[in-house]
Design a protein around this motif. Structure first.
Motif, PDB file in Angstrom:
ATOM      1  N   ASN B 179      54.771  56.555  93.486  1.00  0.00           N
ATOM      2  CA  ASN B 179      55.505  57.805  93.342  1.00  0.00           C
ATOM      3  C   ASN B 179      56.977  57.577  93.021  1.00  0.00           C
ATOM      4  O   ASN B 179      57.759  58.510  93.105  1.00  0.00           O
ATOM      5  N   LEU B 180      57.346  56.336  92.705  1.00  0.00           N
ATOM      6  CA  LEU B 180      58.778  56.045  92.635  1.00  0.00           C
ATOM      7  C   LEU B 180      59.228  55.729  91.225  1.00  0.00           C
ATOM      8  O   LEU B 180      58.439  55.300  90.372  1.00  0.00           O
ATOM      9  N   ASP B 181      60.509  55.913  90.992  1.00  0.00           N
ATOM     10  CA  ASP B 181      61.080  55.524  89.702  1.00  0.00           C
ATOM     11  C   ASP B 181      61.194  54.009  89.654  1.00  0.00           C
ATOM     12  O   ASP B 181      61.041  53.324  90.669  1.00  0.00           O
ATOM     13  N   SER B 182      61.474  53.474  88.484  1.00  0.00           N
ATOM     14  CA  SER B 182      61.386  52.022  88.306  1.00  0.00           C
ATOM     15  C   SER B 182      62.410  51.285  89.160  1.00  0.00           C
ATOM     16  O   SER B 182      62.158  50.205  89.679  1.00  0.00           O
ATOM     17  N   ARG B 183      63.568  51.891  89.358  1.00  0.00           N
ATOM     18  CA  ARG B 183      64.603  51.231  90.149  1.00  0.00           C
ATOM     19  C   ARG B 183      64.146  51.062  91.599  1.00  0.00           C
ATOM     20  O   ARG B 183      64.139  49.954  92.142  1.00  0.00           O
ATOM     21  N   SER B 184      63.665  52.156  92.179  1.00  0.00           N
ATOM     22  CA  SER B 184      63.175  52.088  93.549  1.00  0.00           C
ATOM     23  C   SER B 184      61.984  51.147  93.632  1.00  0.00           C
ATOM     24  O   SER B 184      61.850  50.373  94.586  1.00  0.00           O
ATOM     25  N   SER B 185      61.138  51.193  92.589  1.00  0.00           N
ATOM     26  CA  SER B 185      59.966  50.325  92.577  1.00  0.00           C
ATOM     27  C   SER B 185      60.382  48.876  92.690  1.00  0.00           C
ATOM     28  O   SER B 185      59.811  48.106  93.459  1.00  0.00           O
ATOM     29  N   HIS B 186      61.419  48.503  91.909  1.00  0.00           N
ATOM     30  CA  HIS B 186      61.818  47.100  91.910  1.00  0.00           C
ATOM     31  C   HIS B 186      62.390  46.678  93.249  1.00  0.00           C
ATOM     32  O   HIS B 186      62.130  45.576  93.712  1.00  0.00           O
TER      33      HIS B 186
END
Lengths: 410, 254
Positions: B179-186
């Motif tokens: 559910n997260l954007d790529s920044r949070s994902s990383h």
């Protein structure tokens, strides 16, 4: 249980706070039930206390013989026996004779409560009682007269002593010496009027403001010449001599009753077992209210707990995934239902005393008793209810499948 | 158990899981054989409905297989009592869900401390440990926030913190970055790979092929079976973004 218990308690109160109105309504059921129980016990305790105060104020050398075996106080409250009217008394005139002849006994007064209407210019209300006894009663029970005199051997047999309220009820005046009344069609002359005692609860189970006291032999005549003795009051010449005299009496009566222990000799606090009809009525009604409200309150707890379990299905799933065992989950919900019932019980305990004081101040002549036993009873009832009605919801919660719970609403 | 003959953490043999009955019967998992060793970072991929989540639930002892064998640390799971399974979940397994699954009634620190309750740790100690781990995730300022007051990335970080708070050896993550954007994902993936480096076993279900770069082994599933199983992916060069977030994390842990 490790340290979980405290945590469950904190958790339970947090969850109760989060739905205040719901928790308060659920508690109300328990509160009403426990309040009724507390009020009954406090008032019955107060009634017992007033009688035991009477006994001790009568210098403690009084004993009472009653037919049948004395039951314990709780049973006598919940299952009152109307032995005045239905049971055949096991006490006989011969027993009175034995007692009279026992050394150290100074006074004996048998009490024979009769049913029957009392009439003069108007009919006495039904709460009035007719008691046949001997002159000794005045001395034993410390009866004070407002006017005239008590029964006496030297007086004519058709003499009657009446209570102040009865005099007002049937003659319309407090001064009715010399007037004539009829009991079961037989005429009696008023020789004395008792001082108002305003004390319907006493160990004789007679409201002396509303009584017509006649001679024992006359009473027997009204009852087809059969003596029906509900109680024998005895007085010893000193406190020290009371117990040996009682032991003596018990032995003699037991022998004359063919060894059958069908009577009980009560002294001191044993007498204070409350026996008033008035009290039985109050206790009967409130016990019924208490039982119903406890049942309804319990169902309320179960209902709310089932709703809570359904609402928190997901939380149960999470907790299980994080390592809660089935018993951890059931404890969590059980403690929550216990928190409801115990809080309700504490509120009920306080309300019960408020009710008891209101009743006693407005209708009764004594104060409710305050002791630790009543608080323990209230607590035990609350815990019992919380457990009984919380078990099933807790069990349901613990049986929830973690997978289904976790993916609910998601 | 001798140290040199440590059994694999997870060994599955002919695992089957059936849903529905009769005509509606449907095999979510249809005979999976899989061995996962200590310290592996496994990414499980595959289309929706291929049984990834069911597999993860079975691995996490939340669900039971109907057929086949599952050995956890060399012990057949079917022989472990429910109570014992709860204890294993409490002490060895950490769950990270796609939908976070925080308890909405409890604030952040209480949520993170939740698994410690079932380990029997006192309240003060629990909050201390939870506070420590939240600091690692740069969430120490959010300790007394309620879950609904957090952003998605923060919520997932809280969920990961909660999964890690009881120091599990196996971490099961079901689309942790779904559910997260790529920044949070990383940031989250950095955290997971950091855990992996410290010797934890991680099994992660994901839809995002880019995230498999963090894993040491990639499994793709199809129709309840293992389709491909690729090991030893050549380590890709660390991107600038990854470097940056790695530095950030290290600073936070000091």
């Amino acid at each position: 249980m490790r340290f979980l218990f405290l945590n469950h308690v904190q958790n339970a109160f947090q969850s109760l706070r989060s739905s205040r109105v719901r928790s308060a309504l659920t508690m109300l059921g328990v509160t009403i039930g426990v309040a009724s129980v507390t009020a009954i016990l406090a008032l019955s305790g107060g009634a017992s206390k007033i009688i035991s105060d009477q006994i001790s104020s009568l210098s403690g050398n009084i004993a009472v013989i009653r037919p049948g075996i004395a039951t314990d106080p709780i049973i006598s409250i919940t299952q009152p026996k109307l032995n005045h009217y239905y049971a055949t008394s096991t006490l006989t005139e011969a027993d009175i004779l034995y007692i009279k002849n026992t050394p150290h006994i100074s006074e004996v007064a048998p009490l024979m409560v009769l049913s029957g209407s009392i009439k003069a210019s108007s009919v006495a209300p039904s709460e009035s009682t007719v008691v046949a006894t001997t002159p000794g009663l005045a001395n034993i029970s410390n009866l004070k007269l407002r006017e005239g005199q008590f029964l006496d051997k030297d007086l004519k047999q058709d003499a009657v002593v009446i209570g102040t309220q009865l005099s007002i009820n049937i003659f319309g005046t407090e001064s009715s010496i010399g007037r004539i009344l009829t009991i079961r069609g037989q005429t009696f002359t008023v020789v004395g009027i008792l001082k108002r005692s305003n004390n319907p609860i006493n160990y004789n189970s007679i409201d002396f403001d509303n009584v017509a006291i006649i001679n024992f032999t006359e009473g027997k005549k009204l009852n087809q010449n059969v003596a029906q003795i509900q109680q024998i009051d005895i007085k010893a010449d000193s406190i020290a001599n009371l117990n040996p005299a009682i032991a003596n009496i018990s032995k003699t009566i037991l022998k004359s009753h063919n060894g059958e222990k069908d009577f009980s000799v009560l002294t001191g606090d044993q007498i204070s077992q409350s026996t008033s009809q008035l009290f039985y009525m109050i206790a009967g009604v409130t016990t019924a209210i208490a039982a119903i409200s406890l049942l309804v309150g319990g169902i309320g707890i179960m209902n709310i707990m089932l709703v809570t379990v359904a609402e928190r299905t997901r939380e149960i799933g999470i907790r299980k995934a994080l390592g809660a065992s089935n018993s951890d989950i059931s404890w969590q919900f059980l403690i929550e239902s216990l928190a409801i019932s115990i809080s309700g019980g504490i509120a009920g305990y306080i309300c019960g005393y408020l009710i008891a004081f209101i009743i006693s101040r407005s209708f009764l002549t004594f104060d409710p008793i305050i002791n630790w036993q009543i608080s323990i009873v209230a607590l035990i009832i609350s815990i019992f209810m919380g457990t009984l009605f919380g078990l099933y919801p807790a069990f349901r919660a613990s049986r929830k499948d973690p997978i289904e719970s976790l993916y609910q609403y998601s | 158990m001798a140290v040199d003959t440590l059994p694999p953490v997870i060994r599955l043999r002919g695992l089957q899981k059936r849903f529905g009955i009769g005509d509606a019967e449907n095999l979510a998992i249809n005979g999976i054989n899989l061995t996962i060793n200590r310290g592996e970072f496994v990414a499980v991929m595959g289309p929706s409905g291929c049984g990834k989540t069911t597999l993860l639930n079975i691995l996490g002892l939340l669900d039971r297989s109907v057929d086949g064998e599952y050995e956890l640390d060399g012990q057949p799971v079917s022989e472990i009592s429910k109570r014992k399974q709860a204890r294993i979940r409490s002490q060895q397994i950490g769950f990270v869900f796609q939908s976070f699954n925080l308890v909405s009634r409890l604030n952040v620190i209480e949520n993170v401390a939740l698994p410690l309750i079932y380990k029997g740790i006192t309240r003060t100690k629990r909050l201390q440990i939870a506070s420590d781990i939240l600091r690692n995730f740069h969430l120490n300022e959010r300790e007394y926030y309620m879950p609904c007051q957090l952003s998605g990335g923060q919520t997932q970080r809280v969920a990961i913190a909660r999964a890690l708070v009881n120091e599990p050896s196996i971490i099961l993550a079901d689309e942790p970055t779904g559910n997260l954007d790529s920044r949070s994902s990383h940031i989250i993936m950095e955290e997971l790979s950091d855990l992996h480096k410290r010797g934890n076993t991680i099994i992660m279900v994901t839809h995002n092929p880019r995230l498999t770069t963090y894993a040491s082994r990639v499994i793709t599933m199809l129709d309840g079976q293992i389709d491909t199983d690729t090991r030893n992916i050549t380590k890709q060069p660390v991107t600038r973004h990854r470097k940056k977030s790695a530095r950030k994390l290290k600073r936070g842990k000091k």
